[in-house]
Design a protein around this motif. Structure first.
Motif, PDB file in Angstrom:
ATOM      1  N   GLY A 136       0.787  -1.221   0.000  1.00 29.57           N
ATOM      2  CA  GLY A 136       0.000   0.000   0.000  1.00 29.57           C
ATOM      3  C   GLY A 136       0.823   1.278   0.000  1.00 29.57           C
ATOM      4  N   ALA A 137       2.137   1.172   0.176  1.00 31.23           N
ATOM      5  CA  ALA A 137       2.989   2.369   0.172  1.00 31.23           C
ATOM      6  C   ALA A 137       3.397   2.702  -1.249  1.00 31.23           C
ATOM      7  N   SER A 138       3.381   3.977  -1.544  1.00 35.42           N
ATOM      8  CA  SER A 138       3.784   4.392  -2.889  1.00 35.42           C
ATOM      9  C   SER A 138       5.207   4.930  -2.857  1.00 35.42           C
ATOM     10  N   THR A 139       5.815   5.051  -4.002  1.00 36.82           N
ATOM     11  CA  THR A 139       7.160   5.601  -4.111  1.00 36.82           C
ATOM     12  C   THR A 139       7.131   6.798  -5.065  1.00 36.82           C
ATOM     13  N   GLU A 140       6.305   7.770  -4.748  1.00 34.35           N
ATOM     14  CA  GLU A 140       6.234   8.962  -5.576  1.00 34.35           C
ATOM     15  C   GLU A 140       7.579   9.681  -5.538  1.00 34.35           C
ATOM     16  N   ALA A 141       7.975  10.211  -6.673  1.00 38.02           N
ATOM     17  CA  ALA A 141       9.287  10.862  -6.775  1.00 38.02           C
ATOM     18  C   ALA A 141       9.432  11.998  -5.773  1.00 38.02           C
ATOM     19  N   GLY A 142       8.389  12.775  -5.557  1.00 35.04           N
ATOM     20  CA  GLY A 142       8.462  13.884  -4.605  1.00 35.04           C
ATOM     21  C   GLY A 142       8.724  13.406  -3.195  1.00 35.04           C
ATOM     22  N   ASN A 143       8.095  12.320  -2.803  1.00 33.85           N
ATOM     23  CA  ASN A 143       8.319  11.768  -1.466  1.00 33.85           C
ATOM     24  C   ASN A 143       9.733  11.205  -1.329  1.00 33.85           C
ATOM     25  N   VAL A 144      10.191  10.544  -2.356  1.00 32.46           N
ATOM     26  CA  VAL A 144      11.548   9.999  -2.330  1.00 32.46           C
ATOM     27  C   VAL A 144      12.565  11.131  -2.232  1.00 32.46           C
ATOM     28  N   GLY A 145      12.370  12.182  -3.015  1.00 32.98           N
ATOM     29  CA  GLY A 145      13.273  13.339  -2.977  1.00 32.98           C
ATOM     30  C   GLY A 145      13.285  14.011  -1.614  1.00 32.98           C
ATOM     31  N   THR A 146      12.118  14.164  -1.017  1.00 30.87           N
ATOM     32  CA  THR A 146      12.025  14.771   0.316  1.00 30.87           C
ATOM     33  C   THR A 146      12.737  13.913   1.348  1.00 30.87           C
ATOM     34  N   THR A 147      12.576  12.602   1.247  1.00 30.52           N
ATOM     35  CA  THR A 147      13.229  11.685   2.176  1.00 30.52           C
ATOM     36  C   THR A 147      14.748  11.761   2.047  1.00 30.52           C
ATOM     37  N   ILE A 148      15.233  11.775   0.825  1.00 34.28           N
ATOM     38  CA  ILE A 148      16.678  11.860   0.595  1.00 34.28           C
ATOM     39  C   ILE A 148      17.224  13.183   1.120  1.00 34.28           C
TER      40      ILE A 148
END
Length: 87
Positions: A48-60
């Motif tokens: 159920g978790a997504s890997t949207e680019a914006g979320n990945v970028g924010t996490t990094i």
């Protein structure tokens, strides 16, 4: 300070690190990492978790801020994430 401004300023710890570690390109750090990391486990998002680019970028961006600070993180979520990835 944003990640982008940290990359553009030659005096920031991030920029000095990137200049030192990646001046020969990405191949030597990748080879070094693969030589040290013998695990076959890849950390993937749960159901159920997504890997949207914006979320990945924010996490990094957030993780890099933690890595290049001398202060202990006080955010409960950051502390929990560090504890979970440490094992």
């Amino acid at each position: 300070m944003s990640l982008t401004s940290g990359i553009h300023c030659p005096r920031t710890p991030l920029r000095r690190f990137l200049d030192r570690e990646l001046s020969a390109g990405a191949h030597p750090p990748r080879k070094s990492f693969r030589a040290r990391d013998h695990s076959s486990h890849v950390l993937m998002p749960g159901p159920g978790a997504s890997t949207e680019a914006g979320n990945v970028g924010t996490t990094i961006d957030y993780r890099l801020r933690l890595a290049f600070t001398t202060a202990e993180p006080v955010d409960h979520v950051a502390r929990l994430g560090i504890l979970l990835t440490d094992s």
